[in-house]
Design a protein around this motif. Structure first.
Motif, PDB file in Angstrom:
ATOM      1  N   LEU A  70      12.195  10.147  -0.759  1.00  0.00           N
ATOM      2  CA  LEU A  70      13.313   9.529  -1.479  1.00  0.00           C
ATOM      3  C   LEU A  70      13.703  10.324  -2.719  1.00  0.00           C
ATOM      4  N   ASN A  71      13.215  11.567  -2.771  1.00  0.00           N
ATOM      5  CA  ASN A  71      13.601  12.511  -3.831  1.00  0.00           C
ATOM      6  C   ASN A  71      13.003  12.164  -5.198  1.00  0.00           C
ATOM      7  N   TYR A  72      11.825  11.540  -5.179  1.00  0.00           N
ATOM      8  CA  TYR A  72      11.076  11.309  -6.422  1.00  0.00           C
ATOM      9  C   TYR A  72       9.880  12.245  -6.401  1.00  0.00           C
ATOM     10  N   GLU A  73       9.945  13.291  -7.197  1.00  0.00           N
ATOM     11  CA  GLU A  73       8.854  14.265  -7.214  1.00  0.00           C
ATOM     12  C   GLU A  73       7.616  13.714  -7.914  1.00  0.00           C
ATOM     13  N   ASP A  74       7.826  12.795  -8.847  1.00  0.00           N
ATOM     14  CA  ASP A  74       6.710  12.180  -9.579  1.00  0.00           C
ATOM     15  C   ASP A  74       6.413  10.831  -8.930  1.00  0.00           C
ATOM     16  N   ASP A  75       5.344  10.759  -8.139  1.00  0.00           N
ATOM     17  CA  ASP A  75       5.054   9.511  -7.438  1.00  0.00           C
ATOM     18  C   ASP A  75       4.670   8.393  -8.402  1.00  0.00           C
ATOM     19  N   ALA A  76       4.147   8.724  -9.580  1.00  0.00           N
ATOM     20  CA  ALA A  76       3.817   7.695 -10.578  1.00  0.00           C
ATOM     21  C   ALA A  76       5.098   7.016 -11.065  1.00  0.00           C
ATOM     22  N   TYR A  77       6.157   7.813 -11.247  1.00  0.00           N
ATOM     23  CA  TYR A  77       7.449   7.233 -11.645  1.00  0.00           C
ATOM     24  C   TYR A  77       7.977   6.323 -10.541  1.00  0.00           C
ATOM     25  N   PHE A  78       7.855   6.776  -9.281  1.00  0.00           N
ATOM     26  CA  PHE A  78       8.311   5.957  -8.156  1.00  0.00           C
ATOM     27  C   PHE A  78       7.552   4.638  -8.103  1.00  0.00           C
ATOM     28  N   ILE A  79       6.246   4.666  -8.331  1.00  0.00           N
ATOM     29  CA  ILE A  79       5.435   3.437  -8.309  1.00  0.00           C
ATOM     30  C   ILE A  79       5.908   2.469  -9.388  1.00  0.00           C
ATOM     31  N   ARG A  80       6.189   2.985 -10.593  1.00  0.00           N
ATOM     32  CA  ARG A  80       6.682   2.130 -11.682  1.00  0.00           C
ATOM     33  C   ARG A  80       8.046   1.545 -11.314  1.00  0.00           C
ATOM     34  N   PHE A  81       8.904   2.376 -10.730  1.00  0.00           N
ATOM     35  CA  PHE A  81      10.244   1.938 -10.309  1.00  0.00           C
ATOM     36  C   PHE A  81      10.146   0.831  -9.261  1.00  0.00           C
ATOM     37  N   PHE A  82       9.325   1.007  -8.255  1.00  0.00           N
ATOM     38  CA  PHE A  82       9.162   0.019  -7.188  1.00  0.00           C
ATOM     39  C   PHE A  82       8.582  -1.277  -7.750  1.00  0.00           C
ATOM     40  N   THR A  83       7.559  -1.163  -8.588  1.00  0.00           N
ATOM     41  CA  THR A  83       6.893  -2.337  -9.142  1.00  0.00           C
ATOM     42  C   THR A  83       7.839  -3.138 -10.033  1.00  0.00           C
ATOM     43  N   LYS A  84       8.647  -2.449 -10.806  1.00  0.00           N
ATOM     44  CA  LYS A  84       9.605  -3.116 -11.705  1.00  0.00           C
ATOM     45  C   LYS A  84      10.616  -3.930 -10.905  1.00  0.00           C
ATOM     46  N   HIS A  85      11.058  -3.395  -9.762  1.00  0.00           N
ATOM     47  CA  HIS A  85      12.120  -4.048  -8.996  1.00  0.00           C
ATOM     48  C   HIS A  85      11.610  -5.108  -8.020  1.00  0.00           C
ATOM     49  N   THR A  86      10.342  -5.044  -7.650  1.00  0.00           N
ATOM     50  CA  THR A  86       9.830  -5.988  -6.644  1.00  0.00           C
ATOM     51  C   THR A  86       8.758  -6.931  -7.182  1.00  0.00           C
ATOM     52  N   GLY A  87       8.160  -6.570  -8.315  1.00  0.00           N
ATOM     53  CA  GLY A  87       7.067  -7.381  -8.849  1.00  0.00           C
ATOM     54  C   GLY A  87       5.731  -7.086  -8.185  1.00  0.00           C
ATOM     55  N   LEU A  88       5.718  -6.123  -7.254  1.00  0.00           N
ATOM     56  CA  LEU A  88       4.493  -5.711  -6.567  1.00  0.00           C
ATOM     57  C   LEU A  88       4.397  -4.197  -6.560  1.00  0.00           C
ATOM     58  N   SER A  89       3.186  -3.691  -6.600  1.00  0.00           N
ATOM     59  CA  SER A  89       3.015  -2.256  -6.422  1.00  0.00           C
ATOM     60  C   SER A  89       3.251  -1.912  -4.960  1.00  0.00           C
ATOM     61  N   PRO A  90       3.574  -0.661  -4.631  1.00  0.00           N
ATOM     62  CA  PRO A  90       3.741  -0.284  -3.221  1.00  0.00           C
ATOM     63  C   PRO A  90       2.526  -0.646  -2.354  1.00  0.00           C
ATOM     64  N   VAL A  91       1.328  -0.435  -2.879  1.00  0.00           N
ATOM     65  CA  VAL A  91       0.114  -0.727  -2.111  1.00  0.00           C
ATOM     66  C   VAL A  91      -0.006  -2.236  -1.858  1.00  0.00           C
ATOM     67  N   SER A  92       0.294  -3.052  -2.880  1.00  0.00           N
ATOM     68  CA  SER A  92       0.220  -4.510  -2.724  1.00  0.00           C
ATOM     69  C   SER A  92       1.267  -5.001  -1.712  1.00  0.00           C
ATOM     70  N   PHE A  93       2.448  -4.399  -1.765  1.00  0.00           N
ATOM     71  CA  PHE A  93       3.492  -4.782  -0.802  1.00  0.00           C
ATOM     72  C   PHE A  93       3.050  -4.451   0.611  1.00  0.00           C
ATOM     73  N   ARG A  94       2.491  -3.273   0.806  1.00  0.00           N
ATOM     74  CA  ARG A  94       2.056  -2.854   2.148  1.00  0.00           C
ATOM     75  C   ARG A  94       0.977  -3.796   2.689  1.00  0.00           C
ATOM     76  N   LYS A  95       0.085  -4.275   1.842  1.00  0.00           N
ATOM     77  CA  LYS A  95      -0.998  -5.155   2.302  1.00  0.00           C
ATOM     78  C   LYS A  95      -0.464  -6.443   2.890  1.00  0.00           C
ATOM     79  N   GLN A  96       0.742  -6.869   2.458  1.00  0.00           N
ATOM     80  CA  GLN A  96       1.341  -8.090   3.008  1.00  0.00           C
ATOM     81  C   GLN A  96       1.700  -7.929   4.485  1.00  0.00           C
ATOM     82  N   PHE A  97       1.825  -6.700   4.934  1.00  0.00           N
ATOM     83  CA  PHE A  97       2.255  -6.451   6.316  1.00  0.00           C
ATOM     84  C   PHE A  97       1.175  -5.742   7.119  1.00  0.00           C
TER      85      PHE A  97
END
Length: 274
Positions: free
Chosen positions: A247-274
């Motif tokens: 998705l063109n985010y070279e800094d995965d830490a920034y992407f994690i913060r971006f995802f968490t801010k918009h969903t209320g879950l970290s990417p790993v926590s979201f994945r565990k739901q499925f």
């Protein structure tokens, strides 16, 4: 029921939990779809659950993930691009039309009783036509399919108060913006990027988008990135770092913060739901 005309495919199946549990939808995951959903049905679309207050139509491109939760007697029409999208000269009713590339909302078309009867009548004609084997069957099915899309596009315009002839350019602009976001969300993340592609100022772009959506262009772009992130987390084995890079985010830490801010879950926590 499935009809094949060389590489062209067109079919109709029941949309129900039973069909889903039997993996009926797996074989048509890459097809374009139209779904007639009955009133009171509950359906999941891209991780969101909806209860239908009326009979409704939903237009589904191959990327969208759908699941019946409590649905009886839903009707799913499916077809591949060889069957219908060759008609690209008809922009509004082709597969790049506003019903299929709609980044503003999930494109449900609420139907009143008369509209629902009208659409159900066309679907019955489709079912009857699929039992025919003559030389006109393919073209008849294409005409009936186009009729559903035409009628639905008209209803969508009326519901969004965009049905006047003078608003044709506004509809085309919205369609073009939607298509551009769908094409470029992985690489173009700012409003200025899309304003430049559309030859307008960011301010003018926001004004145009406000005709149809309470969301800002920036919200729409970010929501599309988040949606793709969710799809990749839930339905692939890509690592978070690989998803960020895709998705063109070279800094995965920034992407994690971006995802968490918009969903209320970290990417790993979201994945565990499925």
């Amino acid at each position: 029921m499935l009809k094949e005309f060389s590489y062209k495919q067109f079919g109709n199946i029941e949309f129900s939990m039973k069909a889903f549990e039997e993996n009926t939808f797996t074989s048509i995951a890459d097809h374009i779809k139209i779904l007639l959903i009955p009133k009171k049905a509950i359906i999941q679309v891209d991780f969101q659950e909806f209860k239908m207050e009326t009979d409704a139509l939903l237009f589904i491109n191959p990327k969208v993930i759908i699941k019946p939760c409590e649905t009886i007697n839903g009707q799913l029409i499916y077809f591949n691009r060889d069957f219908y999208c060759i008609e690209i000269h008809d922009q509004e009713v082709a597969c790049d039309g506003i019903l299929y590339n709609n980044v503003f909302e999930i494109p449900f078309i609420a139907l009143d009783e008369n509209q629902s009867r009208d659409i159900q009548s066309i679907i019955q004609e489709i079912k009857s036509e699929m039992n025919n084997e003559d030389a006109n069957t393919e073209e008849m099915l294409r005409i009936l399919l186009k009729l559903i899309i035409l009628k639905s596009t008209r209803i969508w315009k009326q519901q969004h108060q965009l049905s006047e002839n003078t608003q044709h350019n506004d509809v085309q602009f919205l369609r073009k913006f939607s298509k551009l976001v769908e094409q470029h969300y992985k690489t173009h993340h700012s409003v200025a990027d899309y304003a430049e592609l559309l030859f307008v100022t960011p301010k003018n772009l926001s004004k145009k988008i406000s005709l149809i959506s309470k969301s800002t262009p920036n919200d729409i772009i970010k929501d599309r990135i988040i949606l793709e992130s969710k799809r990749l987390l839930a339905h692939t084995k890509m690592t978070v770092k690989e998803i960020a890079y895709s998705l063109n985010y070279e800094d995965d830490a920034y992407f994690i913060r971006f995802f968490t801010k918009h969903t209320g879950l970290s990417p790993v926590s979201f994945r565990k739901q499925f």
